[in-house]
Design an enzyme around this catalytic site. Structure first.
Site, PDB file in Angstrom:
ATOM      1  N   GLY A  23      -8.422   3.662  -1.680  1.00 27.03           N
ATOM      2  CA  GLY A  23      -7.287   4.138  -0.882  1.00 27.03           C
ATOM      3  C   GLY A  23      -6.523   5.226  -1.604  1.00 27.03           C
ATOM      4  N   ARG A  26      -4.192   8.764   0.122  1.00 31.16           N
ATOM      5  CA  ARG A  26      -2.811   8.925   0.599  1.00 31.16           C
ATOM      6  C   ARG A  26      -1.912   7.888  -0.064  1.00 31.16           C
ATOM      7  NH1 ARG A  26      -2.730   7.278   5.828  1.00 31.16           N
ATOM      8  NH2 ARG A  26      -4.916   6.689   5.983  1.00 31.16           N
ATOM      9  N   VAL A  74     -14.419   0.497   2.498  1.00 31.61           N
ATOM     10  CA  VAL A  74     -14.336  -0.584   1.509  1.00 31.61           C
ATOM     11  C   VAL A  74     -14.592  -1.965   2.112  1.00 31.61           C
ATOM     12  CG1 VAL A  74     -12.754   0.672  -0.019  1.00 31.61           C
ATOM     13  CG2 VAL A  74     -11.819  -0.833   1.760  1.00 31.61           C
ATOM     14  N   ASN A 100      -6.546  -0.993  -3.809  1.00 31.05           N
ATOM     15  CA  ASN A 100      -5.330  -0.577  -3.097  1.00 31.05           C
ATOM     16  C   ASN A 100      -5.555  -0.318  -1.603  1.00 31.05           C
ATOM     17  OD1 ASN A 100      -2.610   1.066  -2.849  1.00 31.05           O
ATOM     18  ND2 ASN A 100      -4.243   2.472  -2.221  1.00 31.05           N
ATOM     19  N   SER A 152       1.576  -7.747  -1.120  1.00 30.50           N
ATOM     20  CA  SER A 152       2.755  -7.280  -0.381  1.00 30.50           C
ATOM     21  C   SER A 152       3.799  -8.382  -0.377  1.00 30.50           C
ATOM     22  CB  SER A 152       2.364  -6.960   1.064  1.00 30.50           C
ATOM     23  OG  SER A 152       3.524  -6.818   1.863  1.00 30.50           O
ATOM     24  N   TYR A 165      -2.179  -9.537   8.442  1.00 33.54           N
ATOM     25  CA  TYR A 165      -1.838  -8.792   7.217  1.00 33.54           C
ATOM     26  C   TYR A 165      -1.291  -9.748   6.150  1.00 33.54           C
ATOM     27  CZ  TYR A 165       0.313  -4.992   4.474  1.00 33.54           C
ATOM     28  OH  TYR A 165       0.683  -4.120   3.472  1.00 33.54           O
ATOM     29  N   ALA A 168      -4.067 -11.824   4.645  1.00 38.74           N
ATOM     30  CA  ALA A 168      -4.867 -11.035   3.691  1.00 38.74           C
ATOM     31  C   ALA A 168      -4.110 -10.858   2.374  1.00 38.74           C
ATOM     32  CB  ALA A 168      -5.206  -9.675   4.294  1.00 38.74           C
ATOM     33  N   LYS A 169      -2.813 -10.545   2.470  1.00 38.33           N
ATOM     34  CA  LYS A 169      -2.036 -10.263   1.254  1.00 38.33           C
ATOM     35  C   LYS A 169      -1.758 -11.537   0.454  1.00 38.33           C
ATOM     36  CE  LYS A 169      -1.912  -5.832   1.742  1.00 38.33           C
ATOM     37  NZ  LYS A 169      -2.712  -5.004   0.807  1.00 38.33           N
ATOM     38  N   ILE A 198       7.708   0.727   1.251  1.00 40.58           N
ATOM     39  CA  ILE A 198       7.555   1.962   0.482  1.00 40.58           C
ATOM     40  C   ILE A 198       7.299   3.093   1.479  1.00 40.58           C
ATOM     41  CG2 ILE A 198       6.210   3.088  -1.358  1.00 40.58           C
ATOM     42  CD1 ILE A 198       7.594   0.438  -2.291  1.00 40.58           C
TER      43      ILE A 198
HETATM   44  P1  NAP Z   1      -1.586   4.438   3.460  1.00 39.65           P
HETATM   45  O1  NAP Z   1      -0.633   5.514   3.116  1.00 39.65           O
HETATM   46  O2  NAP Z   1      -1.782   4.084   4.892  1.00 39.65           O
HETATM   47  O3  NAP Z   1      -3.001   4.802   2.788  1.00 39.65           O
HETATM   48  C1  NAP Z   1      -4.054   3.889   2.885  1.00 39.65           C
HETATM   49  C2  NAP Z   1      -5.244   4.375   2.101  1.00 39.65           C
HETATM   50  O4  NAP Z   1      -6.266   3.354   2.234  1.00 39.65           O
HETATM   51  C3  NAP Z   1      -5.828   5.680   2.630  1.00 39.65           C
HETATM   52  O5  NAP Z   1      -6.254   6.508   1.570  1.00 39.65           O
HETATM   53  C4  NAP Z   1      -7.037   5.203   3.454  1.00 39.65           C
HETATM   54  O6  NAP Z   1      -8.126   6.107   3.483  1.00 39.65           O
HETATM   55  C5  NAP Z   1      -7.457   3.995   2.667  1.00 39.65           C
HETATM   56  N1  NAP Z   1      -8.255   3.084   3.534  1.00 39.65           N
HETATM   57  C6  NAP Z   1      -7.841   2.404   4.624  1.00 39.65           C
HETATM   58  N2  NAP Z   1      -8.878   1.728   5.154  1.00 39.65           N
HETATM   59  C7  NAP Z   1      -9.958   1.998   4.395  1.00 39.65           C
HETATM   60  C8  NAP Z   1     -11.319   1.617   4.438  1.00 39.65           C
HETATM   61  N3  NAP Z   1     -11.797   0.798   5.384  1.00 39.65           N
HETATM   62  N4  NAP Z   1     -12.159   2.108   3.488  1.00 39.65           N
HETATM   63  C9  NAP Z   1     -11.701   2.935   2.532  1.00 39.65           C
HETATM   64  N5  NAP Z   1     -10.423   3.333   2.420  1.00 39.65           N
HETATM   65  C10 NAP Z   1      -9.557   2.866   3.357  1.00 39.65           C
HETATM   66  O7  NAP Z   1      -1.209   3.043   2.736  1.00 39.65           O
HETATM   67  P2  NAP Z   1      -0.074   2.727   1.654  1.00 39.65           P
HETATM   68  O8  NAP Z   1       1.202   2.533   2.364  1.00 39.65           O
HETATM   69  O9  NAP Z   1      -0.155   3.691   0.528  1.00 39.65           O
HETATM   70  O10 NAP Z   1      -0.549   1.281   1.160  1.00 39.65           O
HETATM   71  C11 NAP Z   1      -1.419   1.113   0.056  1.00 39.65           C
HETATM   72  C12 NAP Z   1      -1.582  -0.365  -0.212  1.00 39.65           C
HETATM   73  O11 NAP Z   1      -0.308  -0.947  -0.481  1.00 39.65           O
HETATM   74  C13 NAP Z   1      -2.149  -1.138   0.972  1.00 39.65           C
HETATM   75  O12 NAP Z   1      -2.998  -2.161   0.511  1.00 39.65           O
HETATM   76  C14 NAP Z   1      -0.930  -1.723   1.620  1.00 39.65           C
HETATM   77  O13 NAP Z   1      -1.226  -2.883   2.364  1.00 39.65           O
HETATM   78  C15 NAP Z   1      -0.080  -2.019   0.412  1.00 39.65           C
HETATM   79  N6  NAP Z   1       1.339  -2.095   0.719  1.00 39.65           N
HETATM   80  C16 NAP Z   1       2.015  -1.019   1.221  1.00 39.65           C
HETATM   81  C17 NAP Z   1       3.358  -1.138   1.523  1.00 39.65           C
HETATM   82  C18 NAP Z   1       4.172   0.009   2.073  1.00 39.65           C
HETATM   83  O14 NAP Z   1       5.360  -0.202   2.364  1.00 39.65           O
HETATM   84  N7  NAP Z   1       3.638   1.203   2.206  1.00 39.65           N
HETATM   85  C19 NAP Z   1       4.010  -2.353   1.320  1.00 39.65           C
HETATM   86  C20 NAP Z   1       3.298  -3.428   0.810  1.00 39.65           C
HETATM   87  C21 NAP Z   1       1.962  -3.284   0.512  1.00 39.65           C
HETATM   88  P3  NAP Z   1      -8.036   7.524   4.275  1.00 39.65           P
HETATM   89  O15 NAP Z   1      -7.078   8.365   3.492  1.00 39.65           O
HETATM   90  O16 NAP Z   1      -9.429   8.037   4.226  1.00 39.65           O
HETATM   91  O17 NAP Z   1      -7.554   7.203   5.649  1.00 39.65           O
END
Ligand code: NAP
Length: 253
Positions: A23, A26, A74, A100, A152, A165, A168-169, A198
């Site tokens: 991941g 982004r 993944v 991630n 999370s 979600y 999973a977490k 975030i």
């Molecule tokens: P994001 O901005 O939506 O980015 C997600 C990344 O995961 C992207 O690079 C995406 O690839 C990749 N991805 C998604 N599905 C995939 C797959 N099937 N195979 C390969 N890559 C895949 O997410 P984020 O907010 O940074 O979150 C990152 C992690 O932190 C996640 O596990 C999320 O659950 C966790 N988290 C986030 C928050 C929050 O507030 N943002 C809070 C708690 C936990 P592409 O770029 O190719 O689309």
């Protein structure tokens, strides 16, 4: 005094480490890849779409550090196993794995489809199993390694419309603690980071009122999570394993 400061600095260096971040295209994954690269690690940036992981790797190379990219889904165990084999045959080992990649497919339990359930479980949780399975043996052989899994706050507290979600977490926490116990004598640490809200693409649809649920009254930045991950990957955290580190502005106390 000078000697002491030098020692402190070198504890954080990841020079020569081979590091996989899923991941990494982004959000938190991208920030983490940039942060670990600046600490000296050679980055293998993974995402689903080639354009996003390629752009992170390109930015790292432009800053003078080593990076490559791999586009793979993944959630596909067979593909991930093949990718892990090719990484190990190219680099000989992987020192750091950051699980991630993640998605959300929110719906109320009574409306949640089988597809929404399995897509989130497979992408967020089974992916941790696939990558760890593919890379752990090399870490065990080397008697050294770091694994950080993204959980999370929702995995600890639950959330309306997020049964898939949250499951999973929460599963990631159990997975993290179990693997941590299995490899604790092999120089490998396994920890989870549990972000709150975030600012990323995942949270950009949330309204301003969400801030009322956060004691610090503001969303976190991707760098706030990346800094904690960097610490867990460093020598400074060599005695920290099986932990869940909350990065959430005080949401879960
Ligand atoms: P994001 O901005 O939506 O980015 C997600 C990344 O995961 C992207 O690079 C995406 O690839 C990749 N991805 C998604 N599905 C995939 C797959 N099937 N195979 C390969 N890559 C895949 O997410 P984020 O907010 O940074 O979150 C990152 C992690 O932190 C996640 O596990 C999320 O659950 C966790 N988290 C986030 C928050 C929050 O507030 N943002 C809070 C708690 C936990 P592409 O770029 O190719 O689309």
């Amino acid at each position: 005094m000078f000697y002491h400061m030098k020692q402190m600095t070198s504890e954080w260096s990841l020079s020569g480490k081979i590091c996989v971040v899923t991941g990494a295209g982004r959000g938190i994954g991208r920030a983490t890849a940039l942060k670990l690269a600046s600490a000296g690690a050679h980055m293998i940036c993974v995402s689903k779409n080639e354009s996003s992981c390629a752009s992170t790797a390109e930015e790292i190379r432009e800053s003078g550090h080593g990076a490559e990219h791999i586009a793979v889904d993944v959630s596909d165990g067979k593909l991930v196993a093949a990718v892990c084999e090719s990484i190990l045959s190219k680099h000989g080992t992987v020192d750091i794995l950051i699980n991630n990649a993640g998605i959300a497919r929110d719906n109320l339990m009574l409306r949640m489809s089988d597809g929404e359930w399995t897509e989130v479980i497979n992408t967020n949780l089974s992916s941790c199993f696939h990558w760890t399975k593919g890379l752990l043996r090399a870490m065990v052989k080397k008697r050294e390694g770091r694994i950080v899994n993204l959980s999370s706050v929702v995995g600890c507290a639950g959330n309306f419309g997020q049964a898939n979600y949250a499951a999973a977490k929460a599963g990631i926490i159990g997975f993290t603690k179990s693997v941590a116990r299995e490899v604790a004598t092999r120089g490998i640490t396994v920890n989870a980071v549990a972000p709150g809200f975030i600012q990323t693409d995942m949270t950009n649809t949330l309204g301003e009122e969400i801030k009322e649920t956060i004691p610090m009254r503001q969303l976190g930045e991707v760098g706030d999570v990346a800094s904690v991950i960097e610490f867990l990957c460093s020598d400074g955290a060599k005695y920290v394993t099986g932990q869940v580190i909350h990065v959430d502005g005080g949401m879960y106390m």
